[in-house]
Design a protein around this motif. Sequence first.
Motif, PDB file in Angstrom:
ATOM      1  N   LEU A  26       1.445  -1.352   0.100  1.00  0.00           N
ATOM      2  CA  LEU A  26      -0.579   0.092  -0.039  1.00  0.00           C
ATOM      3  C   LEU A  26       1.071   1.153   0.330  1.00  0.00           C
ATOM      4  N   ALA A  27       2.076   1.568   0.785  1.00  0.00           N
ATOM      5  CA  ALA A  27       3.326   2.608   0.934  1.00  0.00           C
ATOM      6  C   ALA A  27       3.917   2.791  -0.549  1.00  0.00           C
ATOM      7  N   PHE A  72      -0.237   4.920   0.313  1.00  0.00           N
ATOM      8  CA  PHE A  72      -1.066   4.518   1.529  1.00  0.00           C
ATOM      9  C   PHE A  72      -0.188   4.697   2.234  1.00  0.00           C
ATOM     10  N   ARG A  73       0.541   5.311   2.539  1.00  0.00           N
ATOM     11  CA  ARG A  73       1.408   5.253   4.493  1.00  0.00           C
ATOM     12  C   ARG A  73       0.533   5.584   5.659  1.00  0.00           C
ATOM     13  N   ALA A  74       1.331   4.526   6.499  1.00  0.00           N
ATOM     14  CA  ALA A  74       0.483   4.270   7.573  1.00  0.00           C
ATOM     15  C   ALA A  74      -1.140   5.036   8.178  1.00  0.00           C
ATOM     16  N   ASP A  75      -1.663   5.346   8.386  1.00  0.00           N
ATOM     17  CA  ASP A  75      -2.869   5.936   8.627  1.00  0.00           C
ATOM     18  C   ASP A  75      -3.651   5.518   6.996  1.00  0.00           C
ATOM     19  N   ALA A  76      -3.454   6.531   6.280  1.00  0.00           N
ATOM     20  CA  ALA A  76      -3.821   7.042   4.477  1.00  0.00           C
ATOM     21  C   ALA A  76      -3.690   5.371   4.920  1.00  0.00           C
ATOM     22  N   LEU A 109      -2.100  -4.968  -7.555  1.00  0.00           N
ATOM     23  CA  LEU A 109      -1.049  -5.542  -8.050  1.00  0.00           C
ATOM     24  C   LEU A 109      -0.221  -5.765  -6.617  1.00  0.00           C
ATOM     25  N   GLY A 110      -0.142  -5.363  -5.676  1.00  0.00           N
ATOM     26  CA  GLY A 110       1.035  -4.829  -4.133  1.00  0.00           C
ATOM     27  C   GLY A 110       1.300  -6.720  -3.793  1.00  0.00           C
ATOM     28  N   ALA A 111       0.157  -7.611  -4.321  1.00  0.00           N
ATOM     29  CA  ALA A 111       1.301  -9.329  -3.579  1.00  0.00           C
ATOM     30  C   ALA A 111       1.676  -9.590  -4.248  1.00  0.00           C
TER      31      ALA A 111
END
Length: 531
Positions: free
Chosen positions: A436-437, A441-445, A467-469
Amino acid sequence: MPASITLSKISWATPDGRPLFSGLDLSFGAERIGLVGRNGVGKTTLLKLVSGDAKPHSGTVSVGGSLGILRQNVQVAFHETIADLFGVAGALTVLRRAETGDATADELASADWTLEARIAVALNRTGLDAQPETPLAELSGGQRTRAGLAALVFTEPDFLLLDEPTNNLDRDGREAVIALLSGWRAGAIIVSHDRELLESMDAIVELTSLGATRYGGNWSHYRQRKALELAAAEHDLADAEKRMAEVARKAQATVERQAQRDSTGRKMAAKGGIPRIMLGGMKERSETTGGDNARLAERRRTQALDEAKAAREKIEILQPLSVTLPPTGLAAGKIVLRVDRMTSGYRPGDPVIGDLSFDVTGPERIAVTGRNGSGKTTLLSLITGEIKPWAGTIAVMTDFAMLDQKVSLLDPLASIRDNFRRINPLSDENTCRAALARFMFRADAALQTVSTLSGGQLLRAGLACVLGATPPPLLILDEPTNHLDIDSISAVEAGLSAYDGALIVVSHDETFLESIGITRRLELAGGDPAG
């Protein structure tokens, strides 16, 4: 007096208190300005401030001249026609009465005999083949956008305010709008991520969290300047970090020298021979010098930290996103999709797609193209199994993921993080957060509820979850760039360029298609009202 728009000392914050603008100064004249920036930075809000749809919390907006405003979605009421959109329905009725001999003498005296010709010219400038009496409900979304822009051009405003004018347009529509704006000689402020359109601008204004910066010239010139700025910012950060290290080294050396002097003084005092009053003075000077040195070191350290922080913030703004994807392991010779003499549609006897056959083999990259209404969305619905073919067969022979424009694979009531874990059940929390980062979309985002996201954030979240994993061997994308900002588009392009699976992409964005290395095009020529 020349037409102008001036924003002076503008401050504005979102309803939840997040500041977008603080002391913003901008001015616009008879020029075409491309307004760019990341999603959520305030581009649409700036247009609303200029148009008067929003009021600044402080500062002033001065508009000298008339405005023509095109919002992202042209809303229509039942039974409205193109003439209603142009605001000439009454005048057109008079002409029709005159043609049938039913007009009164007063109506004949007030009739605008050039009206239809001027409407035709405006529609032609946007490439729309339609009549003034055409109901807007019969037009596709892209056609309504073109009709809305034609209505603005018809009024000959001093400034056009356009919010993503080429979104949802087919290739012909995009080319018509780009040609129109390339020849526009009044003022225009255009929010857009369409790089082809931005190439025709006179200047680019970029909004960031640091404010607004104006760049003379078109998109290519802007990117060159940004690359130079990034290199300079990276150089400034390296210098600032060197200064921080030097300040720390000098402060330590000063402390060590002072400690050495104090030690020498204590040894001399222990041996005797120094009057008590001199010992007191030496101690006081040592304490004073030590305090002065500490305060000087702290000022230097604070200055170096501030310089490094400013340099890092600038790099955060200037540094493009990067996306890396795990491999799918798709073999080059594997049949991914087979379509054999497929026919389908929505109304009996009126096929949208007729007798279509094609295969997708291995990591091919296929662009599905065609005019609005040609059946592109219908084909994707057939591939995903949402609708069934009337005749022929379609077989998907591998796992796949589909990202439509509504990103319907995401649960709107769940967080981005929870959607990721649901779609990728084998991924642990660290993999989830790292993925996500990479899509900002980092931390609380990452804990934001999907239903609260903007259009651009929503698609970015969908891409991150898919796509992330472990990406599927087949990825199907329906207009993936429509709501993304340019930095996010660049990140997606970089990610898809590294993707080793098969791609089927519906997009009118030629720059995007070229960037992701499309290997084949499937041109449709049907008449799908949903396509």
